[in-house]
Enzyme design. Structure first.
Site: not given
Ligand code: X8Z
Ligand code: ZN
Length: 605
Positions: A345-346, A375-376, A379, A403, A504, A514
């Site tokens: 997960h990024a 996106h990354e 940050h 975010e 998460h 988000y």
């Molecule tokens: O978790 C993320 C990023 C890292 S902060 C990749 N996002 C959420 C997800 O993947 O659930 C970005 C969009 C929503």
């Molecule tokens: Zn993010």
């Protein structure tokens, strides 16, 4: 914070926001100094302590094994101990003794960890061990239907969700991945008990109330604020849902996608049905009217992970941000290693509060990954912009801002921009092309909104006790149905732990950030386009290369969390409110078109 990830940032926040620490934590002795000196020392020590936690966290996330899990837990445990001590010492100062800066800093200190530990040392160790363990279980999870040779990890199962159009194959991939979360349930129940205890000791009603206290307003007001925003965007989502369900019915048949009912969750192109971009070919409004296939272009032009990341860096540099430090390239993890488990997960990391910034992402040459890298780096450039702030202010104005930075940049990746960098054909403007383009984006941006809202709705109720462990899964599906209008692909029971199949939850990263981001990014985009002097529809604006927009953006980022987010928002946008008017304005052409398409259809579920 450190791992940004730890603290307020994005990615990995598990136990704390603060990072590593000394082997023998020495909470400051407050009475010996005045409040400002105390805060100054705290900032210094926290910055120093955070480094160990970041290192342990990054090592764990990029090489999941029993040793890194242990070291990560130990580093977190030490930081939690320091943190508890610091909060305790801060109580020596009466609020009326504090300067505004010290008062804000003390408040941020209390909110500095995503899961505060109880004062009891045994419980603290248990909490640190559980959070570390859950994160690793998620990262290393595999679905092995027929023994070890048959194993598929999340990347492979997600590829099936994205590309297969076979109902049974989709159902199996979905069910397989979700089965991997079952073992997390027991630990999660205990985690909730321990972290809630920690939050209560800090004076919050529960951990959810603590999370909601980080928005420069009372937690109950924030609950209402989030509900207000959801009511604003709900009709937009409803229109998209209605249209997409109709199209999926044509693909999979009335028996699988009945009218008036929620859509089966495995049919939307994504493991969590949170972003639907992958099913664009099934719902394309005007086939052939657009020539944008970014994935094909990336593959054809042999974009590797470094080249993809450089493309994102170039965008930020075009706005006047500095080039990424050399260490970013040396220390980031950009590709999935073949020989070990990693947390794919990024995430983005601020290792030292200064210039040691990194990302960790298993980058593949697809449009979705390209957008995620941008996106990354949002940050990362936030970290670099506020690196001279005191440690406790090194965060987003609120976590939604953090975010929203990279996503705001995503909105400038218009067909014209993609053409400019050679990833799309020449733009032939037409009404049809606009609608296609908007549909592609809406499948990510509008589709995400209810998902962004419901994750913490579930957690807030779990932390408050309204949702009990014996109801975890049923309550999850009740919310998914209510908000998203999606249904579980196969019957579920309380043996399952479907929330745990979303990163998460086991990683304990708050998620309302988000939801806020998906609203804020359109406000930022509109303000920056205005600053750039752009005239025309918002969806055609790209701030790429614009000096004035870049300057305004950089000024906002440099503030970090040093003042209430309302002040920061006002500085950029002229308003103190988060508000859906910009997202509605952005999607106005598509929304009008959808209304036409949906005439005569029964929408809703
Ligand atoms: O978790 C993320 C990023 C890292 S902060 C990749 N996002 C959420 C997800 O993947 O659930 C970005 C969009 C929503
Ligand atoms: Zn993010």
């Amino acid at each position: 914070m450190t791992r940004l990830c730890v603290r307020l940032t994005a990615a990995v926040a598990s136990v704390l926001a603060i990072a590593g620490c000394e082997r023998k934590p020495q909470p400051p002795a407050a009475h010996a100094e005045n409040a400002d000196a105390f805060i100054e020392r705290l900032n210094r020590e926290l910055a120093d302590l955070s480094k160990e936690q970041s290192s342990a966290g990054f090592a764990y996330a990029t090489f999941i094994n029993v040793d890194t899990e242990f070291l990560n837990a130990k580093a977190n445990e030490r930081v939690l101990e320091y943190f508890s001590g610091a909060v305790e010492k801060a109580k020596a100062y009466k609020p009326d003794q504090l300067s505004p800066n010290a008062a804000r800093s003390v408040q941020l200190l209390k909110l500095g960890v995503a899961a505060p530990a109880p004062a009891d040392a045994t419980k603290r160790a248990e909490l640190a061990a559980i959070t570390s363990k859950m994160e690793g279980m998620y990262g290393a999870a595999k679905y092995c239907p027929k023994g070890p040779e048959s194993c598929k990890d999340q990347t492979e199962l997600s590829d099936i969700l994205a590309n297969s159009r076979n109902y049974d194959e989709l159902t199996e991939a979905w069910t397989g991945w979700h089965s991997t979360a079952r073992p997390i349930r027991k630990d999660y129940v205990r985690f909730v008990e321990l972290a809630n205890e920690g939050a209560k000791e800090l004076g919050f009603a529960d951990l959810g109330a603590m999370w909601r206290s980080n928005y420069d307003m009372p937690p109950d007001d924030f609950t209402k604020e989030a509900a207000r925003l959801w009511e604003q965007v709900k009709p937009l989502y409803g229109s998209l849902h209605c249209y997409v369900r109709g199209k999926l019915q044509k693909t999979y048949g009335q028996e699988h996608v009945p009218s008036n009912k929620p859509i089966p969750a495995q049919l939307l192109g994504n493991m969590w049905a949170q972003q639907w971009g992958e099913i664009y070919p099934l719902v394309e409004p005007y086939p052939g009217a657009t020539d944008v296939n970014v994935t094909a272009a990336l593959v054809k032009q042999k974009y590797d992970p470094v080249k993809i990341t450089q493309s994102a860096e170039n965008f930020y540099v075009s706005l006047g941000f500095p080039k990424l430090p050399q260490t970013f390239w040396e220390r980031s993890l950009l590709a999935k290693p073949r020989d070990r488990d990693v947390q794919c997960h990024a995430s983005a990391w601020h290792m030292d509060g200064k210039e040691d910034v990194r990302i960790k992402q298993c980058i593949e040459p697809t449009q979705e990954h390209l957008m995620t890298v941008y996106h990354e780096l949002g940050h990362v450039f936030y970290y670099l912009s506020y690196k001279d702030q005191p440690y406790l202010y090194q965060s987003g104005a609120n976590d939604g801002f953090h975010e929203a930075i990279g996503d705001t940049v995503n909105l400038s990746m218009t067909p014209a921009y993609l053409n400019q960098i050679g990833l799309a054909g020449a733009v032939k403007p037409s009404k049809e092309a606009t609608i296609n383009q908007q549909m592609r984006l809406a499948l990510d941006k509008l589709a995400f909104l209810p998902f962004g809202k419901l994750i913490d709705e579930w957690r807030w109720k779990v932390f408050s006790g309204e949702i009990k462990p014996e109801n975890y899964n049923a309550a999850w599906w009740q919310l998914r149905e209510q908000y998203q209008g999606v249904a579980a692909p196969v019957p579920r029971t309380e043996e399952d732990f479907d929330p745990g199949a979303k990163y998460h939850i086991p990683a304990n990263t708050p998620y309302t950030r988000y939801f806020l981001s998906y609203i804020l990014q359109f406000q930022f985009h509109r303000a920056l386009c205005q600053a750039a002097g752009f005239q025309g529809p918002l969806n055609e604006c790209s701030i790429y290369g614009n000096e004035e927009a870049g300057k305004r953006f950089r000024e906002m980022l440099a503030l970090g969390q040093s003042q209430p987010w309302q002040d920061t928002l006002e500085k950029l946008t002229g308003t103190r409110e988060m508000d859906a008017s910009a997202i509605s304005e952005y999607f106005a052409p598509l929304l009008a078109w959808l209304e036409e398409q949906n005439k005569g259809q029964t929408c809703g579920w």
